[in-house]
Design a protein around this motif. Structure first.
Motif, short mmCIF file in Angstrom:
data_model
loop_
_atom_site.label_atom_id
_atom_site.label_comp_id
_atom_site.label_asym_id
_atom_site.label_seq_id
_atom_site.Cartn_x
_atom_site.Cartn_y
_atom_site.Cartn_z
N UNK B 1 0.83 -1.21 0.00
CA UNK B 1 0.00 0.00 0.00
C UNK B 1 0.85 1.25 0.00
N UNK B 2 2.05 1.16 0.57
CA UNK B 2 2.85 2.39 0.69
C UNK B 2 3.31 2.88 -0.65
N UNK B 3 3.49 1.97 -1.61
CA UNK B 3 4.00 2.40 -2.91
C UNK B 3 3.00 3.25 -3.65
N UNK B 4 1.72 3.15 -3.31
CA UNK B 4 0.71 3.85 -4.07
C UNK B 4 0.31 5.19 -3.47
N UNK B 5 0.91 5.59 -2.36
CA UNK B 5 0.51 6.86 -1.73
C UNK B 5 0.85 8.00 -2.67
N UNK B 6 -0.13 8.87 -2.91
CA UNK B 6 0.09 9.99 -3.81
C UNK B 6 -0.25 9.67 -5.24
N UNK B 7 -0.72 8.43 -5.50
CA UNK B 7 -1.06 8.06 -6.87
C UNK B 7 -2.56 7.87 -6.99
N UNK B 8 -3.01 7.82 -8.26
CA UNK B 8 -4.43 7.64 -8.51
C UNK B 8 -4.79 6.16 -8.29
N UNK B 9 -5.86 5.92 -7.53
CA UNK B 9 -6.34 4.54 -7.34
C UNK B 9 -7.78 4.49 -7.82
N UNK B 10 -8.17 3.32 -8.32
CA UNK B 10 -9.53 3.15 -8.85
C UNK B 10 -10.29 2.15 -7.99
N UNK B 11 -11.63 2.23 -7.96
CA UNK B 11 -12.39 1.25 -7.18
C UNK B 11 -12.11 -0.16 -7.64
N UNK B 12 -11.99 -1.05 -6.69
CA UNK B 12 -11.68 -2.43 -7.04
C UNK B 12 -10.24 -2.77 -6.78
N UNK B 13 -9.37 -1.75 -6.60
CA UNK B 13 -7.96 -2.02 -6.29
C UNK B 13 -7.87 -2.50 -4.86
N UNK B 43 -6.03 3.43 10.73
CA UNK B 43 -7.32 4.04 10.45
C UNK B 43 -7.61 3.99 8.96
N UNK B 44 -8.84 3.58 8.66
CA UNK B 44 -9.26 3.41 7.28
C UNK B 44 -10.22 4.55 6.97
N UNK B 45 -9.81 5.52 6.17
CA UNK B 45 -10.60 6.73 5.99
C UNK B 45 -11.57 6.65 4.82
N UNK B 68 1.00 9.72 11.52
CA UNK B 68 0.79 10.01 12.95
C UNK B 68 -0.22 9.05 13.55
N UNK B 69 -0.10 8.82 14.88
CA UNK B 69 -1.01 7.88 15.56
C UNK B 69 -0.73 6.48 15.07
N UNK B 70 -1.73 5.72 14.74
CA UNK B 70 -1.49 4.37 14.23
C UNK B 70 -1.27 4.38 12.74
N UNK B 71 -1.36 5.55 12.13
CA UNK B 71 -1.30 5.59 10.67
C UNK B 71 -2.71 5.62 10.12
N UNK B 72 -2.94 6.45 9.11
CA UNK B 72 -4.26 6.53 8.51
C UNK B 72 -4.11 6.63 7.00
N UNK B 73 -4.97 5.91 6.28
CA UNK B 73 -5.00 5.99 4.83
C UNK B 73 -6.37 6.48 4.41
#
Lengths: 186, 248
Positions: B1-13, B43-45, B68-73
Motif C-alpha cells: 500500500x505504501x508504494x501507491x501513496x500519492x497516486x491515482x487509485x480506482x475502485x476495485x484495487x 485508520x481506514x478513511x 501520525x497515531x497508528x497511521x491513517x489511509x
C-alpha cells in the motif's frame, strides 16, 4: 468504431419517494433515452440490464433509503450501443464518487458466419453476424457481470468470444485509469 | 500500500498492508517484510473499506497517508455530492419551521433538523430569529446512514464559536468538496492571495457551499468567480489572474 456516443448523467444519493425507497440499500434507477422518438420496449429492457449490472457493483448498503438516478442519452448510434452505455454508466459512477466494489466495462463481440470473432462491430457488421454478444466484465478478476446474446452459436464459440472480450476489457480499464489520472493531475 | 501513496487509485484495487506482505508469497516460510508493521490501530478513511488482508478502494482519487497515531489511509476524491458526516461544519438553508425544529437543506439526501434551543443563549422564552430562507452555519451531532441528520449551532461547551445565522447580503455558491478541503488547509495560498486583493468575509461549508461578502457587489462577484475557477486553474494561472485584477 468511435461513432457511437452516449451522454451519462448521475444524480444521487438523493431523497427517494416513500413508495420507491428500500430500507437497507439505495434504489438505483436507470433511464435510457434514444436519439429520436420515445423510449420503447427495447430501451426498457436495456435499462433493466444496466440497472442490475450497476446494482452488483454499487455499495448500496452505505446509503439506505436514498435514490440514485442514472440518465443516459444516446447521441449517435453506429453499433455496439449497449456496451457504450455500460462504459458511460461506469464512468458516471466513477466521476460522481459513489462507493463501488469494482469497475465494469462493456464489450460487444460479433460472431461472423465464417467463424471469425469481431470486437466492437459497426451496425453493418452486427447485421451480417451470426451471433452478437455483449458482456459486462468486472475489474476484479475479470468476472462476467452480465451477458446479452442475440443469435445462435455453440458453447465453444461463446467461450472463445468471452476470452477475447476479457482481453479487450484490459484496454478499457487502462483507459479509465488514464482518464482519472489526467483529471487528478491538475 | 505504501508504494501507491500519492497516486491515482480506482475502485476495485486491493491494497495490501505492510503487515501482510509475508502472507502474499506462497510456500515461503521466511519473513519478507522489510518495513516495520505499523504500531497501534490503522485508520481506514473515506474511500476505503477493510476486506480480508487489505483495504479495498471504493472511490477513485489520490491515495493519502498520515503516519501520525497508528497511521491513517484515505482517498482524496473530487466529488460534488455531499454525504453528512458527524462533526462536519456545514452551511444549511432553512426550508421549513416545524414546531420546535427547523428543517435545513444541507445538500445531502435528507433535510437535516436543527432545534431552536441549539443556539447560544437560546431558551424557551428567548427564541432565535430564524426565517425560512436564512443561511445557518452549524455542525452535525448525529449523522449516519440510518437516521435523519441533526445539527446544532453550539459546540460541546455551549459557546457558539462562529456558528449561527449568517447575516444579510453576501453570495452563496457551490463548489466541489475537494476544493473546500484544499481551502480549509492551514495557510492556504488562495485565501492569502485573495485577502491581499480586497477585504472580505468568507464562510466555508464542508457540504461544498461557500458564502462570500465583500464591500461592493462587484468585488463579491469577482471573488466568487476566482474561487469557482480555482478548481481548474494551476497556481501560475491563478497568480496571473490576480495580478491582472490588482493592476486594474
Amino acid at each position: 468504431p468511435g461513432d457511437t456516443s452516449v451522454l451519462a448523467g448521475l444524480y444521487g444519493p438523493a431523497e427517494a419517494k416513500v413508495s420507491k425507497e428500500l430500507p437497507d440499500r439505495a434504489a438505483l434507477e436507470v433511464l435510457l433515452r434514444p436519439k429520436v422518438g420515445l423510449p420503447g420496449v427495447l430501451e426498457r429492457s436495456r435499462e433493466q440490464l444496466l440497472r442490475q449490472t450497476c446494482e452488483a457493483v454499487v455499495l448500496g448498503m452505505l446509503h439506505p433509503r436514498t435514490a440514485i438516478t442514472l440518465v443516459l442519452q444516446v447521441l449517435s448510434d453506429a453499433g455496439s450501443l449497449l456496451s457504450c452505455c455500460l462504459n458511460a454508466a461506469c464512468m458516471a459512477l466513477l466521476d460522481a464518487g459513489l462507493p463501488l466494489a469494482a469497475l465494469f466495462c462493456g464489450v460487444t463481440c460479433a460472431l461472423q458466419p465464417d467463424g471469425t470473432i469481431l470486437l466492437d462491430p459497426t451496425a453493418r457488421q452486427e447485421q451480417e453476424a451470426r451471433a452478437i454478444f455483449t458482456f459486462a466484465i468486472a475489474s476484479s478478476e475479470r468476472k462476467v457481470l452480465m451477458t446479452n446474446t442475440k443469435g445462435s452459436c455453440s458453447v465453444e464459440e461463446m467461450q472463445q468470444c468471452l476470452a477475447a472480450a476479457q482481453c479487450a476489457a484490459n484496454t478499457i480499464f487502462q483507459f479509465y485509469r488514464d482518464s482519472v489520472r489526467r483529471r487528478y493531475s491538475k | 500500500a505504501e508504494a501507491l501513496v500519492g497516486q491515482v487509485v480506482l475502485p476495485g484495487d486491493l491494497l495490501l498492508l505492510p503487515a501482510h506482505y509475508d502472507e502474499d508469497a506462497e510456500g515461503e516460510r521466511l519473513r519478507l517484510s522489510a518495513g516495520a508493521a505499523p504500531q497501534g490501530r490503522l485508520l481506514c478513511g473515506p474511500g476505503l473499506r477493510r476486506s480480508g488482508a487489505g483495504l479495498l478502494v471504493t472511490k477513485c482519487g489520490l491515495l493519502r497517508h498520515r503516519p501520525a497515531g497508528g497511521g491513517a489511509y484515505w482517498v482524496d476524491s473530487k466529488q460534488k455530492r455531499y454525504v453528512p458526516v458527524k462533526g462536519d461544519h456545514v452551511i444549511g438553508i432553512v426550508t421549513a419551521k416545524a414546531g420546535d425544529v427547523f428543517r435545513l437543506d444541507v445538500g445531502g439526501s435528507e433535510p437535516a433538523s436543527l432545534s431552536y434551543l441549539a443556539f447560544e443563549g437560546a431558551t424557551k422564552r428567548n427564541r432565535p430569529n430564524v426565517q425560512v430562507g436564512d443561511l445557518v452555519y452549524g455542525q452535525f451531532v448525529v449523522a449516519n446512514k440510518d437516521m435523519e441528520p441533526e445539527m446544532v449551532c453550539i459546540d460541546s461547551s455551549g459557546k457558539s464559536s462562529g456558528m449561527g445565522i449568517i447575516g444579510q447580503d453576501g453570495f452563496l455558491f457551490k463548489v466541489s468538496l475537494g476544493l473546500i478541503r484544499k481551502l480549509l488547509a492551514p495557510k492556504c495560498e488562495i485565501i492569502q492571495e485573495l485577502s491581499q486583493l480586497y477585504p472580505f468575509e468568507l464562510v466555508l461549508g464542508m457540504n461544498g457551499r461557500i458564502w462570500v461578502k465583500a464591500k461592493t457587489v462587484q468585488q463579491t462577484l469577482i471573488i466568487v468567480n476566482i474561487l469557482e475557477a480555482c478548481e481548474y486553474m494551476t497556481a501560475e494561472q491563478r497568480k496571473q489572474a490576480l495580478a491582472k485584477l490588482s493592476g486594474n
